[in-house]
Design a protein around this motif. Structure first.
Motif, PDB file in Angstrom:
ATOM      1  N   ILE A  80       0.798  -1.051   0.069  1.00 23.31           N
ATOM      2  CA  ILE A  80       0.129   0.029  -0.011  1.00 23.31           C
ATOM      3  C   ILE A  80       0.962   1.136  -0.058  1.00 23.31           C
ATOM      4  O   ILE A  80       1.745   1.227   0.887  1.00 23.31           O
ATOM      5  CB  ILE A  80      -1.007   0.031   1.052  1.00 23.31           C
ATOM      6  N   CYS A  81       0.654   2.018  -1.088  1.00 25.37           N
ATOM      7  CA  CYS A  81       1.431   3.166  -1.018  1.00 25.37           C
ATOM      8  C   CYS A  81       1.024   4.261   0.117  1.00 25.37           C
ATOM      9  O   CYS A  81      -0.082   4.602   0.319  1.00 25.37           O
ATOM     10  CB  CYS A  81       1.275   4.059  -2.294  1.00 25.37           C
ATOM     11  N   ARG A  82       2.157   4.738   0.757  1.00 29.54           N
ATOM     12  CA  ARG A  82       1.852   5.856   1.833  1.00 29.54           C
ATOM     13  C   ARG A  82       2.368   7.030   1.467  1.00 29.54           C
ATOM     14  O   ARG A  82       2.412   7.918   2.316  1.00 29.54           O
ATOM     15  CB  ARG A  82       2.239   5.252   3.328  1.00 29.54           C
ATOM     16  N   SER A 110       0.660  11.773  -1.767  1.00 20.51           N
ATOM     17  CA  SER A 110      -0.787  11.777  -2.509  1.00 20.51           C
ATOM     18  C   SER A 110      -1.853  10.822  -1.906  1.00 20.51           C
ATOM     19  O   SER A 110      -2.747  11.026  -1.824  1.00 20.51           O
ATOM     20  CB  SER A 110      -0.522  11.609  -3.914  1.00 20.51           C
ATOM     21  N   CYS A 111      -0.993   9.675  -1.877  1.00 16.85           N
ATOM     22  CA  CYS A 111      -1.837   8.350  -1.342  1.00 16.85           C
ATOM     23  C   CYS A 111      -2.179   8.540   0.059  1.00 16.85           C
ATOM     24  O   CYS A 111      -3.600   8.282   0.673  1.00 16.85           O
ATOM     25  CB  CYS A 111      -1.070   7.261  -1.595  1.00 16.85           C
ATOM     26  N   ALA A 112      -1.206   9.109   1.011  1.00 13.45           N
ATOM     27  CA  ALA A 112      -1.616   9.335   2.371  1.00 13.45           C
ATOM     28  C   ALA A 112      -2.819  10.486   2.561  1.00 13.45           C
ATOM     29  O   ALA A 112      -3.976  10.088   3.214  1.00 13.45           O
ATOM     30  CB  ALA A 112      -0.512  10.073   2.968  1.00 13.45           C
ATOM     31  N   GLU A 159       6.631   3.279  -0.521  1.00 15.96           N
ATOM     32  CA  GLU A 159       6.704   4.319  -0.783  1.00 15.96           C
ATOM     33  C   GLU A 159       6.118   4.507  -2.420  1.00 15.96           C
ATOM     34  O   GLU A 159       6.037   3.344  -2.829  1.00 15.96           O
ATOM     35  CB  GLU A 159       8.063   4.981  -0.752  1.00 15.96           C
ATOM     36  N   CYS A 160       6.029   5.521  -2.955  1.00 18.37           N
ATOM     37  CA  CYS A 160       5.201   6.047  -4.081  1.00 18.37           C
ATOM     38  C   CYS A 160       5.232   5.042  -5.369  1.00 18.37           C
ATOM     39  O   CYS A 160       6.490   4.445  -5.521  1.00 18.37           O
ATOM     40  CB  CYS A 160       5.613   7.347  -4.677  1.00 18.37           C
ATOM     41  N   LEU A 161       4.099   4.516  -5.874  1.00 21.90           N
ATOM     42  CA  LEU A 161       4.075   3.452  -6.658  1.00 21.90           C
ATOM     43  C   LEU A 161       3.868   4.411  -7.979  1.00 21.90           C
ATOM     44  O   LEU A 161       3.674   3.583  -9.128  1.00 21.90           O
ATOM     45  CB  LEU A 161       3.107   2.399  -6.219  1.00 21.90           C
ATOM     46  N   ALA A 162       4.026   5.471  -8.008  1.00 21.33           N
ATOM     47  CA  ALA A 162       4.032   6.293  -9.162  1.00 21.33           C
ATOM     48  C   ALA A 162       2.766   6.358  -9.992  1.00 21.33           C
ATOM     49  O   ALA A 162       2.475   6.310 -11.313  1.00 21.33           O
ATOM     50  CB  ALA A 162       5.296   5.643 -10.395  1.00 21.33           C
ATOM     51  N   SER A 163       1.644   6.104  -9.241  1.00 21.87           N
ATOM     52  CA  SER A 163       0.322   6.638  -9.910  1.00 21.87           C
ATOM     53  C   SER A 163      -0.342   7.542  -8.979  1.00 21.87           C
ATOM     54  O   SER A 163      -1.662   7.458  -8.535  1.00 21.87           O
ATOM     55  CB  SER A 163      -0.471   5.431 -10.039  1.00 21.87           C
ATOM     56  N   CYS A 164       0.511   8.585  -8.741  1.00 17.81           N
ATOM     57  CA  CYS A 164      -0.131   9.601  -7.544  1.00 17.81           C
ATOM     58  C   CYS A 164      -1.691  10.279  -8.009  1.00 17.81           C
ATOM     59  O   CYS A 164      -2.301  10.612  -7.043  1.00 17.81           O
ATOM     60  CB  CYS A 164       0.888  10.557  -7.289  1.00 17.81           C
ATOM     61  N   GLY A 165      -1.832  10.444  -9.209  1.00 15.84           N
ATOM     62  CA  GLY A 165      -3.010  10.746  -9.498  1.00 15.84           C
ATOM     63  C   GLY A 165      -4.319  10.071  -9.187  1.00 15.84           C
ATOM     64  O   GLY A 165      -5.496  10.380  -9.341  1.00 15.84           O
TER      65      GLY A 165
HETATM   66  S1  FES Z   1       2.028   8.960  -3.825  1.00 14.84           S
HETATM   67 FE1  FES Z   1       1.110   6.926  -4.106  1.00 14.84          FE
HETATM   68  S2  FES Z   1       1.574   6.441  -5.968  1.00 14.84           S
HETATM   69 FE2  FES Z   1       2.703   8.176  -5.578  1.00 14.84          FE
END
Ligand code: FES
Ligand code: SF4
Ligand code: FES
Lengths: 162, 566
Positions: A82-84, A87-89, A127-133
């Motif tokens: 799970i991305c934290r 953006s995901c947070a 950490e970021c999975l590169a789909s922040c949108g």
């Molecule tokens: S912050 Fe979750 S994919 Fe970039």
């Protein structure tokens, strides 16, 4: 300790190494290949990598402990990442993590990856999975899930428990 | 010839080998290139220019003898460079001075090359704020255990805290805890919580020693210096990391918790453990030695020394040191009586009846006196070589510190030790009646107890008892190098001073003192009463010393050509 790299995997790794002007540059690729095959990286795997690339084992241990995607323990059959990152947070990844932990009987406050007793699921923040949108996002093994609402999360788990 | 003509026409611009920069308003001219840690010429950096201007830039990770890492950020400075107009020419102010474009962001002085006309601002409020900020971050997870830390008193965290630290912490979160008292290797203990992750230890061990043993594991605030599990940090130079570590993370097991460093008196001397002669500081208190640390001498050891040499001081404080001068009868036990009795025996000795086993552990001055004694007595001399392991860095296989001196003074046979067989034969045949032994146990080198028993007179001078001193009729207790003054000539012909740090035990005395007195009793000629006088007399008399003067040796010594005339 018996650590044997099958001949075809070793051939694959040798081929990987040949892509780099310096052998040590292939470190991450070699480690990924070993982890994909064995599930996680044992000291023997790290020592094998060091010997293969003309490094000292400490050089490999540095990489393995630095990059969160390398693991030194086995994970469950389904690995929920799970991305934290920001953006995901903001998009609710902590709620998602809590929900999944509750559903699987894991402690949402414990540090690091956790695996269910039956060895089926591992839940972990990454950490970021590169789909922040499309926050919040998560991965289950190599499958990617975006905009994971509580309802969607239930469906996903359902899919893997059935 | 025509080449020269062409060269004239296409004469290249003379190479710019100097650069003028300003440091806090002060003009300094620095070479464009400066030697890096391996001596290779690379662009001169801001930190070097500041040094040249006498402005010290606080730093942790930078070390002139190591590759530059640029990771600690303590050396951040502000700077500006001359503004260039559209014509690429410097823009000038009405008064003719160059217009300087101040860089909007700072730069790390340790890794940023200087450029012509650059201005470095090393003491602005902005720079001070950055230093404060870096220090505050470094201290966030630091245990602040200075009262029990071995580094206290020589710690860069403490030093810079005095200048840039804050009296109160703003950190209210929980500190990250890391491993403590990590047994890294046979001589090194690591406190990971004190580490500031400068990587000096890693670079020294990997790049200088060539032993890729240390690394940083984990990430972020969990970063930890470590060896690979099960691997020991063990090479000939591990203790240098204790000196290099700017904080108290890497500690010497030998020195740990032994003494507060500010109580130590530091005496400049030279390591007597091999032919290299690394320069060192003897740390002592109340007549006891607590540690040796290397003293920078680019011509010999740089800032390093080997672990074995560093720890080779314990024997000096041994309880069984020889403390009493002894003559042939029990009532002869003051130096005056012992030397008088010995002189009485030696004076009538016929040429060839006395042999001297000297030692390349003695100083030049002492060997010079032995040479005079041998000349007067018509005695043959020699020394015993002691060979061990050497390496490609500092450790020499010759474990005597003054092999070259003994050779130049004509004390050693060629090769050293070659006369020992003749000595044995001479004693067996009754030709040699007196044997004088310095700092050796000749029973281990072919002159066994049975042979020594045939002598009329056996004289042994040493610091520790051995089989030879036990059998001797005369015992002359001498000094460890740390207990006397003098000089050694290292394996490359560098003459270097040793200095007294502690008093010898009991009646033990510097060999040069009692040798001078013995010589006077035998020859009625007084030897110089000081080491200075003795050295100068020796260098004036023995051509191999090229008329050197004691004063010229200074703290770092002088290298002589080893083979005069070649
Ligand atoms: S912050 Fe979750 S994919 Fe970039
Ligand atoms: S142990 Fe000392 S020298 Fe090594 S990284 Fe830490 S602070 Fe630097
Ligand atoms: S001294 Fe320049 S970054 Fe550490």
């Amino acid at each position: 300790m018996t650590f044997a790299v099958p001949a075809n995997l070793e051939a694959e790794i040798d081929e990987l190494v040949s892509h780099y002007p310096q052998k040590r540059s292939a470190s991450l690729m070699v480690l990924h290949a070993l982890q994909d095959h064995f599930g996680y990286l044992t000291p023997a795997a790290m020592e094998w990598t060091a010997a293969k690339l003309g490094l000292q084992p400490i050089n490999v241990l540095e990489l393995v402990t630095f990059y969160p995607m390398f693991r030194q323990q086995p994970v469950g059959r389904f690995h929920l990442k799970i991305c934290r990152t920001l953006s995901c947070a903001l998009g609710g990844s902590h709620e998602l993590h809590r929900q999944l932990c509750a559903k699987l009987g894991l402690d949402a406050h414990a540090h690091g990856a956790q695996t269910t007793k039956d060895g089926r699921f591992t839940v972990e923040f990454v950490e970021c999975l590169a789909s922040c949108g499309t926050a919040p996002v998560m991965m289950v093994n190599d499958d990617f899930y975006e905009g994971v609402t509580p309802q969607k999360a239930d469906e996903i788990i359902g899919k893997y428990t059935s | 010839m025509s080449e020269a003509a062409t060269a004239k026409v296409f004469k290249p611009a003379p190479p710019v080998d100097r650069i003028t920069v300003k440091v806090d308003g002060q003009v300094v001219v620095v070479p464009k290139l400066s030697p890096d840690w391996q001596g290779k010429l690379v662009p001169t950096t801001m930190i070097q220019a500041c040094e040249a201007a006498g402005v010290t830039i606080p730093h942790y990770c930078y070390h002139p003898q190591l590759p530059v890492a640029g990771n600690c950020r303590m050396c951040l400075v502000e700077f500006g460079t001359p503004a260039l107009g559209p014509d690429r020419k410097p823009v000038t102010n009405p008064d003719g001075s160059a217009v300087i474009n101040k860089s909007p962001r700072p730069a790390i002085a340790c890794a940023t090359p200087v450029s012509p006309g650059m201005e470095i601002y090393a003491n602005t409020p902005g720079v001070k704020a950055m230093r404060q900020g870096v220090l505050e971050f470094l201290l966030i997870n630091h245990p602040l255990d200075c009262p029990i830390c071995d580094q206290a008193g020589e710690c860069k965290l403490q030093e810079y805290s005095v200048e840039y630290g804050q009296s109160a912490t703003r950190f209210v979160e929980a500190k990250v805890h890391k491993p403590k008292a990590v047994d890294l290797g046979p001589r090194i203990m690591l406190d990971d919580e004190r580490c500031i992750l400068c990587t000096r230890c890693i670079r020294f061990t990997r790049d200088f020693v060539g032993d890729d043993a240390l690394g940083i594991v984990n990430r972020g605030s969990y970063n930890t210096i470590a060896t690979y599990p099960g691997h020991k940090f063990d090479n000939n130079y591990t203790l240098n990391t204790v000196d290099l570590c700017p904080v108290g993370a890497l500690t010497s097991k030998d020195f740990r918790f032994e003494m507060r460093v500010w109580f130590l008196r530091e005496t400049k001397s030279v390591c007597p453990s091999c032919g290299t002669g690394c320069n060192l500081l003897i740390g002592s208190r109340e007549n006891r030695i607590y540690r040796y640390t290397p003293r920078d001498n680019p011509a010999v050891n740089g800032p390093w020394m080997c672990d074995a040499g560093r720890l080779d001081y314990k024997w000096i404080a041994r309880d069984d040191r020889l403390k009493d001068a002894r003559g042939s009868r029990p009532e002869v036990r003051t130096w005056r009586d012992v030397l008088a009795e010995l002189a009485g025996r030696l004076r009538p000795a016929t040429a060839g009846s006395v042999a001297i086993v000297a030692s390349a552990r003695l100083t030049n001055e002492e060997l010079y006196l032995i040479r005079k004694l041998a000349q007067r007595l018509g005695a043959a001399t020699d020394t015993i070589p002691h060979l061990g392991d050497g390496d490609r860095l500092l450790v020499n296989a010759d474990k005597n510190p003054n092999t070259a001196g003994a050779r130049l003074l004509g004390i050693s046979a060629k090769p050293a030790g070659a006369n020992l067989n003749d000595f044995a034969a001479g004693i067996r045949d009754g030709l040699i009646k007196t044997l004088i032994v310095f700092r050796e146990d000749v029973t281990r080198f072919g002159l066994g107890a049975d042979l020594l028993g045939r002598l009329d007179t056996l004289v042994a001078s040493n610091v520790l008892p051995n089989e030879t001193t036990k059998l001797a009729h005369f015992v002359l207790p001498g000094c460890a190098p740390a207990e006397k003054r003098g000089s050694f000539t290292n394996i490359h012909g560098r003459v270097q001073r040793i200095t007294k740090a502690v008093e010898p035990p009991g009646d033990a005395r510097p060999e040069w003192e009692f040798l001078g007195e013995l010589l006077e009793l035998i020859t009625d000629r007084r030897a110089p009463a000081t080491i200075e006088g003795l050295f100068n007399q020796m260098a004036g008399e023995v051509p191999a010393f090229h008329g050197l003067r004691w004063a010229a040796l200074g703290d770092s010594g002088v290298t002589m050509p080893l083979e005069p005339g070649k």
